[in-house]
Enzyme design. Sequence first.
Site, PDB file in Angstrom:
ATOM      1  CB  SER A  87      -0.961  -0.046   1.196  1.00  0.00           C
ATOM      2  OG  SER A  87      -2.017   0.879   1.013  1.00  0.00           O
ATOM      3  CG  ASP A  95      -4.112  -1.741   0.098  1.00  0.00           C
ATOM      4  OD1 ASP A  95      -3.256  -2.398   0.723  1.00  0.00           O
ATOM      5  OD2 ASP A  95      -4.187  -0.493   0.168  1.00  0.00           O
TER       6      ASP A  95
END
Length: 322
Positions: free
Chosen positions: A99, A214
Site C-alpha cells: 500500500s 491493496d
Amino acid sequence: MHQLEAGCYNKFMLNRFPTTSSSLSIRAAAVVLSLVAITTLAGCAGTRAGEVIWPPPPETRPKVGLALGGGGARGFAEIGVIRVLEREKVPIDVVVGTSVGSLIGALYADTGKSLDLEFSALTVTNEDLFDYKALAILSGGFVKGERLEEFLNERLKNRDIEKMALPFAAVATDLRTGTTVVFSSGPIARAVHASAAIPGVFVPVTIAGQTLVDGGVTNPVPADVARALGAAVVIAVAIPSAAPAKAPVTPIEVAYHAITVMAAEIGRLRSREADVVITPDVGDTGYDDFSRKKQLIEAGEAAALAALPQIKAAIAAKTKQP
C-alpha cells in the site's frame, strides 16, 4: 632558543652523552619494537572478542531487508524511519512495501537515497493520489488511480523495477483468489498502483489477467516477502490504525477505516516474522490527512532511534566474525 644557544646545547649534550653507532642501533631497534607493540595493542583493543565493527563490512554482514507496511497518509512516518537508518549507516539491501509502503519504498529504492525520497514525498498532495471520479464507482471504486501513476512517472528516475538502485517489490492481493501477489519486476507505477488500490475506494487494477487490490488485505506488513527475497535480517515498519474522533460516515471513510482496522490486526500477527518491528506513534492522523507530514516524519525518526539498539544487535548476531 637562539641559533648560537642551540648549537652550544647540542655540543654539550654530545659531550655529556657520547653516542656510538652501536648505541644508535640499539636505540633505533628499541623505538621500532615500541611502535610495533603499540600498534599490536591498538589492533587488539579494536577487535576484542564479540565486538563488531559498525557498519559491518558487506562481505561479513547479513543481507538486510526493509518491509514497509500500509497506513495511508500515516505512512509518511516511514520516511523518518528511513532517514534514521541511513544516518546511522544501517545497511538496506532490499525494500518491500504494501500500500503506501510501496509508494514510500519505490521513491526510496529508485535511487537508494533518503534525500530523494523526502524531496518527492513531501510534495505529494491528496490530489496526487486520489482522483475521484463519480462514474468510477461503476468499476468498483471512487478513485481511478491514474493520477498516482502520473505522480510516480514524473518523479522516478527509473520506470522499471529491475533498474532501481535497490532491489524492490510491491505487494498486492488477487481479489478473486485472495492470494498475495508480489511484483519484483515490470513497471513501477503500475505495481505501486495495484499495491495501494484500497478496496471500495480505488478501482481494482488489472495486470496480466489478475484483478488486484491493496496488498494490505492479505499482507499489510510484508516481512515474509523481504525474507523470501533473501533478507536474513528483516526490519519491519508497522503503522497502527487510527482511532477517529468520530465514527466514519461517508462510504469511503467507512470502507477505508474497516480495511485499516482489519489490516492492522493482520499486520500485528504478520510482523512477528520480522527481526525488528518499528511502530511509530502516528496519533489520530487520518488516512487522507497530508497536513501533518512533518509530525509524522518526526514520529518515524523517534521510533527508529528507539529501535536502533535492537536493529544493530540483530545484524551483529548474524554477522560473520573474522
